[in-house]
Design a protein around this motif. Structure first.
Motif, PDB file in Angstrom:
ATOM      1  N   VAL A 257       0.670  -1.189  -0.040  1.00 16.13           N
ATOM      2  CA  VAL A 257       0.017   0.048  -0.066  1.00 16.13           C
ATOM      3  C   VAL A 257       0.724   1.331   0.230  1.00 16.13           C
ATOM      4  O   VAL A 257       0.291   2.584   0.196  1.00 16.13           O
ATOM      5  N   GLY A 258       2.211   1.169   0.005  1.00 21.34           N
ATOM      6  CA  GLY A 258       3.129   2.357  -0.124  1.00 21.34           C
ATOM      7  C   GLY A 258       3.643   2.635   1.061  1.00 21.34           C
ATOM      8  O   GLY A 258       4.246   3.807   1.054  1.00 21.34           O
ATOM      9  N   VAL A 259       3.714   1.879   2.202  1.00 21.12           N
ATOM     10  CA  VAL A 259       4.417   2.364   3.279  1.00 21.12           C
ATOM     11  C   VAL A 259       5.970   2.284   3.059  1.00 21.12           C
ATOM     12  O   VAL A 259       6.494   1.341   2.467  1.00 21.12           O
ATOM     13  N   ALA A 260       6.653   3.412   3.363  1.00 18.44           N
ATOM     14  CA  ALA A 260       8.214   3.410   3.032  1.00 18.44           C
ATOM     15  C   ALA A 260       9.164   2.991   3.939  1.00 18.44           C
ATOM     16  O   ALA A 260      10.274   2.840   3.741  1.00 18.44           O
ATOM     17  N   GLY A 261       8.599   2.937   5.269  1.00 18.20           N
ATOM     18  CA  GLY A 261       9.763   2.722   6.321  1.00 18.20           C
ATOM     19  C   GLY A 261       9.325   1.693   7.472  1.00 18.20           C
ATOM     20  O   GLY A 261       8.035   1.871   7.784  1.00 18.20           O
ATOM     21  N   PHE A 262      10.016   0.891   7.915  1.00 21.73           N
ATOM     22  CA  PHE A 262       9.946   0.185   8.915  1.00 21.73           C
ATOM     23  C   PHE A 262      10.629   0.079  10.021  1.00 21.73           C
ATOM     24  O   PHE A 262      11.927  -0.139   9.872  1.00 21.73           O
ATOM     25  N   ARG A 263      10.135   0.230  11.304  1.00 24.81           N
ATOM     26  CA  ARG A 263      11.102   0.689  12.395  1.00 24.81           C
ATOM     27  C   ARG A 263      11.015  -0.395  13.359  1.00 24.81           C
ATOM     28  O   ARG A 263       9.837  -1.010  13.838  1.00 24.81           O
ATOM     29  N   LEU A 264      12.002  -0.740  13.819  1.00 22.50           N
ATOM     30  CA  LEU A 264      12.460  -1.435  15.113  1.00 22.50           C
ATOM     31  C   LEU A 264      12.879  -0.647  16.345  1.00 22.50           C
ATOM     32  O   LEU A 264      13.559   0.323  16.220  1.00 22.50           O
ATOM     33  N   SER A 265      11.995  -0.945  17.535  1.00 23.64           N
ATOM     34  CA  SER A 265      12.269  -0.202  18.617  1.00 23.64           C
ATOM     35  C   SER A 265      13.188  -0.991  19.388  1.00 23.64           C
ATOM     36  O   SER A 265      12.928  -2.135  19.777  1.00 23.64           O
ATOM     37  N   PRO A 266      14.385  -0.329  20.074  1.00 25.86           N
ATOM     38  CA  PRO A 266      15.291  -1.270  20.631  1.00 25.86           C
ATOM     39  C   PRO A 266      14.788  -1.730  21.933  1.00 25.86           C
ATOM     40  O   PRO A 266      14.129  -1.352  22.814  1.00 25.86           O
ATOM     41  N   GLN A 267      15.011  -3.135  21.984  1.00 28.41           N
ATOM     42  CA  GLN A 267      14.726  -3.600  23.513  1.00 28.41           C
ATOM     43  C   GLN A 267      16.158  -4.346  23.876  1.00 28.41           C
ATOM     44  O   GLN A 267      16.983  -4.336  23.185  1.00 28.41           O
ATOM     45  N   ASP A 268      15.861  -4.683  24.987  1.00 26.27           N
ATOM     46  CA  ASP A 268      16.895  -5.542  25.833  1.00 26.27           C
ATOM     47  C   ASP A 268      17.085  -7.140  25.236  1.00 26.27           C
ATOM     48  O   ASP A 268      17.096  -8.019  25.882  1.00 26.27           O
ATOM     49  N   VAL A 269      17.293  -7.189  23.902  1.00 23.64           N
ATOM     50  CA  VAL A 269      17.388  -8.333  23.333  1.00 23.64           C
ATOM     51  C   VAL A 269      18.562  -8.098  22.002  1.00 23.64           C
ATOM     52  O   VAL A 269      18.904  -7.075  22.295  1.00 23.64           O
ATOM     53  N   ASP A 270      18.991  -9.204  21.383  1.00 21.53           N
ATOM     54  CA  ASP A 270      19.949  -9.147  20.243  1.00 21.53           C
ATOM     55  C   ASP A 270      19.362  -8.355  19.009  1.00 21.53           C
ATOM     56  O   ASP A 270      18.540  -8.855  18.167  1.00 21.53           O
ATOM     57  N   MET A 271      19.519  -6.906  19.276  1.00 23.24           N
ATOM     58  CA  MET A 271      18.745  -6.291  18.201  1.00 23.24           C
ATOM     59  C   MET A 271      19.646  -6.231  16.807  1.00 23.24           C
ATOM     60  O   MET A 271      18.895  -5.997  15.749  1.00 23.24           O
ATOM     61  N   VAL A 272      20.647  -6.790  16.789  1.00 22.55           N
ATOM     62  CA  VAL A 272      21.527  -7.093  15.720  1.00 22.55           C
ATOM     63  C   VAL A 272      20.861  -8.211  15.036  1.00 22.55           C
ATOM     64  O   VAL A 272      20.435  -8.173  13.601  1.00 22.55           O
ATOM     65  N   ARG A 273      20.535  -9.251  15.643  1.00 26.08           N
ATOM     66  CA  ARG A 273      19.831 -10.443  15.194  1.00 26.08           C
ATOM     67  C   ARG A 273      18.385  -9.852  14.725  1.00 26.08           C
ATOM     68  O   ARG A 273      17.995 -10.364  13.595  1.00 26.08           O
ATOM     69  N   MET A 274      17.627  -9.140  15.267  1.00 28.39           N
ATOM     70  CA  MET A 274      16.411  -8.646  14.882  1.00 28.39           C
ATOM     71  C   MET A 274      16.448  -7.843  13.581  1.00 28.39           C
ATOM     72  O   MET A 274      15.619  -8.049  12.760  1.00 28.39           O
ATOM     73  N   ALA A 275      17.718  -6.989  13.573  1.00 29.11           N
ATOM     74  CA  ALA A 275      17.747  -6.063  12.193  1.00 29.11           C
ATOM     75  C   ALA A 275      17.870  -7.245  10.920  1.00 29.11           C
ATOM     76  O   ALA A 275      17.275  -6.859   9.828  1.00 29.11           O
TER      77      ALA A 275
END
Length: 320
Positions: A257-275
């Motif tokens: 539908v045209g959404v341009a960006g997807f945000r990850l909000s930092p948590q106390d987990v492995d955020m590199v893995r989530m990215a």
């Protein structure tokens, strides 16, 4: 201020100061929690070196008193992120009610970086500084097309949707075209900001003498219902969802539908893995079910939710 940044960083910020920069598909939102300053610095340096995100938001959204700890490391963090090819956006406070809050807004804007606005008063500071182009943060509560068009006229280049918007509303906003939309797809949803600090009160302290007790809860202070069911999470003056948002199954539709960006909000987990999981999902190396399995594996002790998007209670998990 901008003069406090190195010449190399000043060159990069001057190139984007009149706009929101080259905001890519996958972003890392501002760290909302009060982590030790060295951990804050090391976290962003790791993101710079290892996380396949396009845009990184830094700054202070929740409590201006916290910024004194992170301020000395900002130069290192911005340089590291820029050298890694990330677009850096500075996030400003979500509640501007005191002179201290306004002073921090002015300080962050004067860095010259692209700005995420989280309180409507910040637009006045941008105007006085002659700055155009910004990101409208999720706390601005953009619920309809008219508001989105107004922000576009004010120079906003990207708007992060509020947490509680259902899918059809997001789709309708995306159809407006400008500004571009960014949707949070992982992490606790930011729900509210208060003038009072529940985190301090929960420990029998006043807001003015909190002794930064929020730093004891690196992923927020859990709040249960009277029946003992997990409900919300408290982070200083901020209320967050108890569950982690997880929109792995909705990303394909959102892109459609045209959404341009997807945000990850930092948590106390492995955020590199989530990215990496979300990057692989966006790039087609993982399907939605495989990505969900990776998120569940990394976050086994926190419930996942997509209820807002599915027009259900936010904490609900609704199968696609």
């Amino acid at each position: 201020m901008t003069e406090d940044l190195s010449p190399a960083v000043r060159d990069l910020t001057e190139a984007t100061r009149d706009g929101a920069g080259d905001l890519g598909l996958l972003s890392l939102g501002p760290l909302l929690f009060h982590w030790p300053a060295e951990r804050w610095r090391d976290f962003y340096c790791q993101i710079a070196d290892e996380a396949p995100v396009d845009t990184v938001y830094v700054g202070e959204v929740v409590c201006p008193k916290r910024w004194r700890f992170n301020r000395p490391h900002l130069q290192t963090v911005v340089e590291r992120l820029h050298k890694a090819g990330k677009t850096v956006v500075i996030s400003t406070p979500g509640l501007v009610s005191e002179e201290e809050d306004l002073a921090l807004v002015e300080e962050l804007i004067d860095l010259g970086l692209p700005v995420e606005v989280n309180d409507i008063a910040t637009f006045g500071v941008l105007e006085r500084r002659g700055r155009r182009g910004a990101v409208a943060g999720p706390l601005l509560n953009v619920y309809n097309e008219a508001t989105l068009r107004y922000l576009a006229g004010a120079g906003v280049e990207r708007s992060v949707t509020p947490s509680e918007l259902p899918g059809p509303s997001i789709h309708a906003l995306a159809a407006v075209g400008e500004p571009a939309l960014e949707v949070q797809v992982f992490g606790r949803w930011p729900l509210a900001i208060s003038a009072r600090c529940y985190h301090a009160r929960a420990h029998g302290r006043a807001k003015a003498s909190c002794r930064f007790v929020c730093g004891e809860d690196l992923d927020g202070l859990p709040v249960d219902t009277l029946e003992g069911q997990p409900f919300l999470s408290v982070n200083g003056v901020q209320t967050l969802s108890g569950a982690y948002a997880c929109l792995t199954g909705e990303i394909a539709t959102l892109r459609g539908v045209g959404v341009a960006g997807f945000r990850l909000s930092p948590q106390d987990v492995d955020m590199v893995r989530m990215a990496r999981v979300y990057r692989d999902l966006l790039d087609g190396r993982l399907d939605a079910e495989e990505a969900l399995g990776e998120v569940e594996d990394e976050c086994p002790h926190v419930p996942l939710a997509n209820g807002f998007y599915r027009n259900n209670p936010g904490a609900a998990w609704v199968e696609a």
